[in-house]
Scaffold this motif. Structure first.
Motif, PDB file in Angstrom:
ATOM      1  N   LYS A   8       0.833  -1.200   0.000  1.00 27.44           N
ATOM      2  CA  LYS A   8       0.000   0.000   0.000  1.00 27.44           C
ATOM      3  C   LYS A   8       0.868   1.251   0.000  1.00 27.44           C
ATOM      4  O   LYS A   8       2.048   1.221   0.314  1.00 27.44           O
ATOM      5  N   TYR A   9       0.236   2.332  -0.324  1.00 25.24           N
ATOM      6  CA  TYR A   9       0.824   3.658  -0.198  1.00 25.24           C
ATOM      7  C   TYR A   9       0.179   4.306   1.021  1.00 25.24           C
ATOM      8  O   TYR A   9      -1.041   4.266   1.169  1.00 25.24           O
ATOM      9  N   TYR A  10       0.981   4.901   1.861  1.00 25.45           N
ATOM     10  CA  TYR A  10       0.489   5.564   3.066  1.00 25.45           C
ATOM     11  C   TYR A  10       0.477   7.068   2.824  1.00 25.45           C
ATOM     12  O   TYR A  10       1.494   7.635   2.421  1.00 25.45           O
ATOM     13  N   ILE A  11      -0.652   7.677   3.098  1.00 22.79           N
ATOM     14  CA  ILE A  11      -0.779   9.121   2.977  1.00 22.79           C
ATOM     15  C   ILE A  11      -0.843   9.701   4.376  1.00 22.79           C
ATOM     16  O   ILE A  11      -1.716   9.337   5.169  1.00 22.79           O
ATOM     17  N   PHE A  12       0.097  10.577   4.691  1.00 20.03           N
ATOM     18  CA  PHE A  12       0.138  11.271   5.976  1.00 20.03           C
ATOM     19  C   PHE A  12      -0.310  12.711   5.754  1.00 20.03           C
ATOM     20  O   PHE A  12       0.216  13.392   4.871  1.00 20.03           O
ATOM     21  N   TYR A  13      -1.254  13.153   6.575  1.00 19.46           N
ATOM     22  CA  TYR A  13      -1.875  14.463   6.388  1.00 19.46           C
ATOM     23  C   TYR A  13      -2.183  15.086   7.749  1.00 19.46           C
ATOM     24  O   TYR A  13      -2.164  14.399   8.776  1.00 19.46           O
ATOM     25  N   ASP A  14      -2.511  16.378   7.752  1.00 18.65           N
ATOM     26  CA  ASP A  14      -2.904  17.077   8.975  1.00 18.65           C
ATOM     27  C   ASP A  14      -4.334  16.676   9.314  1.00 18.65           C
ATOM     28  O   ASP A  14      -5.281  17.100   8.653  1.00 18.65           O
ATOM     29  N   GLY A  15      -4.489  15.861  10.335  1.00 20.71           N
ATOM     30  CA  GLY A  15      -5.795  15.339  10.724  1.00 20.71           C
ATOM     31  C   GLY A  15      -6.714  16.371  11.344  1.00 20.71           C
ATOM     32  O   GLY A  15      -7.900  16.108  11.522  1.00 20.71           O
ATOM     33  N   TRP A  26     -11.716  12.869  -0.849  1.00 21.80           N
ATOM     34  CA  TRP A  26     -11.683  12.897  -2.312  1.00 21.80           C
ATOM     35  C   TRP A  26     -10.892  11.694  -2.829  1.00 21.80           C
ATOM     36  O   TRP A  26     -11.310  11.015  -3.761  1.00 21.80           O
ATOM     37  N   ILE A  27      -9.736  11.430  -2.228  1.00 23.77           N
ATOM     38  CA  ILE A  27      -8.906  10.287  -2.621  1.00 23.77           C
ATOM     39  C   ILE A  27      -9.636   8.979  -2.324  1.00 23.77           C
ATOM     40  O   ILE A  27      -9.661   8.071  -3.155  1.00 23.77           O
ATOM     41  N   LEU A  28     -10.244   8.885  -1.142  1.00 26.39           N
ATOM     42  CA  LEU A  28     -10.977   7.671  -0.769  1.00 26.39           C
ATOM     43  C   LEU A  28     -12.011   7.297  -1.823  1.00 26.39           C
ATOM     44  O   LEU A  28     -12.154   6.131  -2.175  1.00 26.39           O
ATOM     45  N   LYS A  33      -8.916   0.889  -6.632  1.00 31.45           N
ATOM     46  CA  LYS A  33      -8.060  -0.301  -6.589  1.00 31.45           C
ATOM     47  C   LYS A  33      -7.449  -0.516  -5.209  1.00 31.45           C
ATOM     48  O   LYS A  33      -6.549  -1.334  -5.059  1.00 31.45           O
ATOM     49  N   ASP A  34      -7.929   0.222  -4.212  1.00 32.06           N
ATOM     50  CA  ASP A  34      -7.522   0.042  -2.813  1.00 32.06           C
ATOM     51  C   ASP A  34      -6.004   0.161  -2.625  1.00 32.06           C
ATOM     52  O   ASP A  34      -5.369  -0.694  -2.030  1.00 32.06           O
ATOM     53  N   ILE A  85      -1.338   7.439  -9.426  1.00 31.31           N
ATOM     54  CA  ILE A  85      -1.825   6.143  -8.947  1.00 31.31           C
ATOM     55  C   ILE A  85      -3.334   6.025  -9.126  1.00 31.31           C
ATOM     56  O   ILE A  85      -3.835   4.979  -9.536  1.00 31.31           O
ATOM     57  N   ILE A  86      -4.067   7.101  -8.855  1.00 29.65           N
ATOM     58  CA  ILE A  86      -5.525   7.079  -9.035  1.00 29.65           C
ATOM     59  C   ILE A  86      -5.859   6.836 -10.497  1.00 29.65           C
ATOM     60  O   ILE A  86      -6.782   6.100 -10.827  1.00 29.65           O
ATOM     61  N   GLY A  87      -5.091   7.447 -11.381  1.00 32.14           N
ATOM     62  CA  GLY A  87      -5.249   7.208 -12.805  1.00 32.14           C
ATOM     63  C   GLY A  87      -6.401   7.976 -13.431  1.00 32.14           C
ATOM     64  O   GLY A  87      -6.885   8.966 -12.887  1.00 32.14           O
ATOM     65  N   GLY A  88      -6.844   7.487 -14.570  1.00 29.30           N
ATOM     66  CA  GLY A  88      -7.905   8.159 -15.305  1.00 29.30           C
ATOM     67  C   GLY A  88      -7.472   9.554 -15.703  1.00 29.30           C
ATOM     68  O   GLY A  88      -6.293   9.812 -15.956  1.00 29.30           O
ATOM     69  N   LEU A  89      -8.423  10.462 -15.753  1.00 34.89           N
ATOM     70  CA  LEU A  89      -8.119  11.854 -16.109  1.00 34.89           C
ATOM     71  C   LEU A  89      -7.194  12.511 -15.098  1.00 34.89           C
ATOM     72  O   LEU A  89      -6.441  13.420 -15.445  1.00 34.89           O
TER      73      LEU A  89
END
Length: 136
Positions: A8-15, A26-28, A33-34, A85-89
């Motif tokens: 997996k790829y881990y995304i770290f953000y300001d919670g 938005w990413i979720l 493809k999880d 990674i999300i792909g598409g447009l």
């Protein structure tokens, strides 16, 4: 971390940032493809990630994307890789990675500096299935 989590790829953000939480959701919604797991920078897992890399523990303005045992990216280059990674447009956004990092990170920093002004008050609640993608 399980073996399947290492893929997996881990995304770290300001919670604690509504703007950041908006983009996490938005990413979720587009992670068909999880590929992603999420952790706030304030969490124990997030703080451990920062500490292990000698990164500033209190600087929550930076988005990080981590692929265990391979690399981590930050700021604009994390955004470009996520859209790839999300792909598409959305993958067309990743073309911007060829611009100088000084320019793309400057733009990222401008948004980060003003993110609290850009945030909405509404916070989307993750579904039970989405909650499984968050690490405390």
């Amino acid at each position: 971390m399980t073996n399947s989590d290492s893929n997996k790829y881990y995304i770290f953000y300001d919670g604690e940032c509504g703007f950041c939480n908006f983009w996490v959701h938005w990413i979720l919604k587009r992670d068909n493809k999880d590929h992603f797991l999420f952790a706030s920078l304030q969490s124990d897992f997030g703080q451990k990630f920062l500490q292990e890399r000698n990164l500033e523990l209190k600087d929550l303005d930076t988005l990080y994307l981590w692929k265990p045992d391979q690399y981590y990216l930050q700021k604009s280059h994390a955004v470009f890789k996520i859209t790839e990674i999300i792909g598409g447009l959305y993958q067309f956004i990743s073309i911007l990675r060829f611009l100088p990092t000084g320019i793309t990170d400057f733009l990222y920093d401008q948004v980060a500096e003003n993110r609290k002004k850009l945030a909405t008050q509404a916070c989307e609640i993750p579904t039970p299935e989405e909650r499984k993608k968050f690490i405390d």
